[in-house]
Design a protein around this motif. Structure first.
Motif, PDB file in Angstrom:
ATOM      1  N   TYR A 155       0.824  -1.194   0.000  1.00 36.25           N
ATOM      2  CA  TYR A 155       0.000   0.000   0.000  1.00 36.25           C
ATOM      3  C   TYR A 155       0.870   1.261   0.000  1.00 36.25           C
ATOM      4  N   LEU A 156       0.291   2.328  -0.498  1.00 33.86           N
ATOM      5  CA  LEU A 156       0.925   3.640  -0.388  1.00 33.86           C
ATOM      6  C   LEU A 156      -0.144   4.609   0.096  1.00 33.86           C
ATOM      7  N   GLN A 157      -0.032   4.985   1.358  1.00 38.22           N
ATOM      8  CA  GLN A 157      -0.935   5.982   1.927  1.00 38.22           C
ATOM      9  C   GLN A 157      -0.350   7.354   1.610  1.00 38.22           C
ATOM     10  N   MET A 158      -1.145   8.187   0.938  1.00 42.11           N
ATOM     11  CA  MET A 158      -0.672   9.502   0.517  1.00 42.11           C
ATOM     12  C   MET A 158      -1.537  10.576   1.142  1.00 42.11           C
ATOM     13  N   ASN A 159      -0.922  11.407   1.956  1.00 39.56           N
ATOM     14  CA  ASN A 159      -1.622  12.506   2.618  1.00 39.56           C
ATOM     15  C   ASN A 159      -1.066  13.845   2.147  1.00 39.56           C
ATOM     16  N   SER A 160      -1.811  14.900   2.421  1.00 39.16           N
ATOM     17  CA  SER A 160      -1.386  16.261   2.069  1.00 39.16           C
ATOM     18  C   SER A 160      -0.918  16.330   0.624  1.00 39.16           C
ATOM     19  N   LEU A 161      -1.713  15.786  -0.251  1.00 31.52           N
ATOM     20  CA  LEU A 161      -1.314  15.714  -1.656  1.00 31.52           C
ATOM     21  C   LEU A 161      -1.199  17.092  -2.272  1.00 31.52           C
ATOM     22  N   GLU A 162      -0.234  17.206  -3.176  1.00 31.17           N
ATOM     23  CA  GLU A 162       0.074  18.466  -3.852  1.00 31.17           C
ATOM     24  C   GLU A 162      -0.069  18.259  -5.360  1.00 31.17           C
ATOM     25  N   PRO A 163      -0.332  19.331  -6.097  1.00 28.92           N
ATOM     26  CA  PRO A 163      -0.422  19.177  -7.562  1.00 28.92           C
ATOM     27  C   PRO A 163       0.820  18.515  -8.162  1.00 28.92           C
ATOM     28  N   GLU A 164       1.969  18.718  -7.540  1.00 28.39           N
ATOM     29  CA  GLU A 164       3.207  18.118  -8.036  1.00 28.39           C
ATOM     30  C   GLU A 164       3.237  16.598  -7.876  1.00 28.39           C
ATOM     31  N   ASP A 165       2.302  16.047  -7.114  1.00 34.37           N
ATOM     32  CA  ASP A 165       2.217  14.597  -6.963  1.00 34.37           C
ATOM     33  C   ASP A 165       1.442  13.942  -8.107  1.00 34.37           C
ATOM     34  N   THR A 166       0.888  14.741  -8.984  1.00 35.10           N
ATOM     35  CA  THR A 166       0.154  14.198 -10.123  1.00 35.10           C
ATOM     36  C   THR A 166       1.075  13.371 -11.005  1.00 35.10           C
ATOM     37  N   ALA A 167       0.687  12.126 -11.240  1.00 38.54           N
ATOM     38  CA  ALA A 167       1.517  11.211 -12.019  1.00 38.54           C
ATOM     39  C   ALA A 167       0.792   9.871 -12.151  1.00 38.54           C
ATOM     40  N   VAL A 168       1.356   9.027 -12.988  1.00 36.11           N
ATOM     41  CA  VAL A 168       0.965   7.620 -12.981  1.00 36.11           C
ATOM     42  C   VAL A 168       1.870   6.917 -11.969  1.00 36.11           C
ATOM     43  N   TYR A 169       1.256   6.195 -11.058  1.00 39.32           N
ATOM     44  CA  TYR A 169       1.990   5.508  -9.999  1.00 39.32           C
ATOM     45  C   TYR A 169       2.074   4.013 -10.316  1.00 39.32           C
ATOM     46  N   TYR A 170       3.292   3.490 -10.213  1.00 44.31           N
ATOM     47  CA  TYR A 170       3.559   2.103 -10.554  1.00 44.31           C
ATOM     48  C   TYR A 170       4.060   1.325  -9.336  1.00 44.31           C
ATOM     49  N   CYS A 171       3.589   0.122  -9.222  1.00 44.81           N
ATOM     50  CA  CYS A 171       4.075  -0.824  -8.222  1.00 44.81           C
ATOM     51  C   CYS A 171       5.177  -1.670  -8.863  1.00 44.81           C
ATOM     52  N   MET A 172       6.243  -1.909  -8.131  1.00 41.82           N
ATOM     53  CA  MET A 172       7.351  -2.719  -8.654  1.00 41.82           C
ATOM     54  C   MET A 172       7.856  -3.651  -7.567  1.00 41.82           C
ATOM     55  N   GLY A 173       8.044  -4.897  -7.924  1.00 40.54           N
ATOM     56  CA  GLY A 173       8.604  -5.887  -7.020  1.00 40.54           C
ATOM     57  C   GLY A 173       9.973  -6.324  -7.497  1.00 40.54           C
ATOM     58  N   ARG A 174      10.933  -6.406  -6.565  1.00 39.06           N
ATOM     59  CA  ARG A 174      12.300  -6.763  -6.948  1.00 39.06           C
ATOM     60  C   ARG A 174      12.875  -7.823  -6.016  1.00 39.06           C
ATOM     61  N   ARG A 175      13.407  -8.849  -6.641  1.00 37.63           N
ATOM     62  CA  ARG A 175      14.242  -9.845  -5.953  1.00 37.63           C
ATOM     63  C   ARG A 175      15.329 -10.194  -6.951  1.00 37.63           C
TER      64      ARG A 175
END
Length: 121
Positions: free
Chosen positions: A85-105
């Motif tokens: 999960y990604l809890q995002m608070n106090s969002l700003e216009p600069e946070d506008t984007a496509v958000y991607y989940c990535m798993g690495r091993r």
């Protein structure tokens, strides 16, 4: 078949909150470090937050964040549900984007298809 499926994006006003979710399947989830990246229009993809793997109960899980989101965003994982999960608070216009989940091993790395977050009044 490995799948990372993000959800929870949307339109939110400045100062608002959103929680992104990523459902993982096809991988031994506990062994994977999980990360959130984002890509804004015309910009390169950037690291937002990461959480270490959870395969060793004797080792504490660690998190890391992009400087501009520290104190506003929180990454967490639920190993029983194969979710991050990604809890995002106090969002700003600069946070506008496509958000991607990535798993690495190492050496494997898997990406989701992304979820749009738009911060605008």
């Amino acid at each position: 078949q490995v799948q990372l499926v993000e959800s929870g994006g949307g339109l939110v006003q400045p100062g608002g909150s959103l929680t992104l979710s990523c459902a993982a399947s096809g991988i031994p989830f506990n062994f994977y470090a999980m990360n959130w990246y984002r890509q804004a229009p015309g910009k390169e993809r950037e690291f937002v937050a990461g959480i270490s793997s959870a395969n060793d109960p004797g080792i504490s899980i660690t998190t890391s964040y992009l400087d501009s989101v520290k104190g506003r965003f929180t990454i967490s994982r639920d190993n029983a549900k194969n979710m991050v999960y990604l809890q995002m608070n106090s969002l700003e216009p600069e946070d506008t984007a496509v958000y991607y989940c990535m798993g690495r091993r190492y050496p494997s790395e898997y990406w989701g298809q992304g979820t749009q977050v738009t911060v605008s009044s």
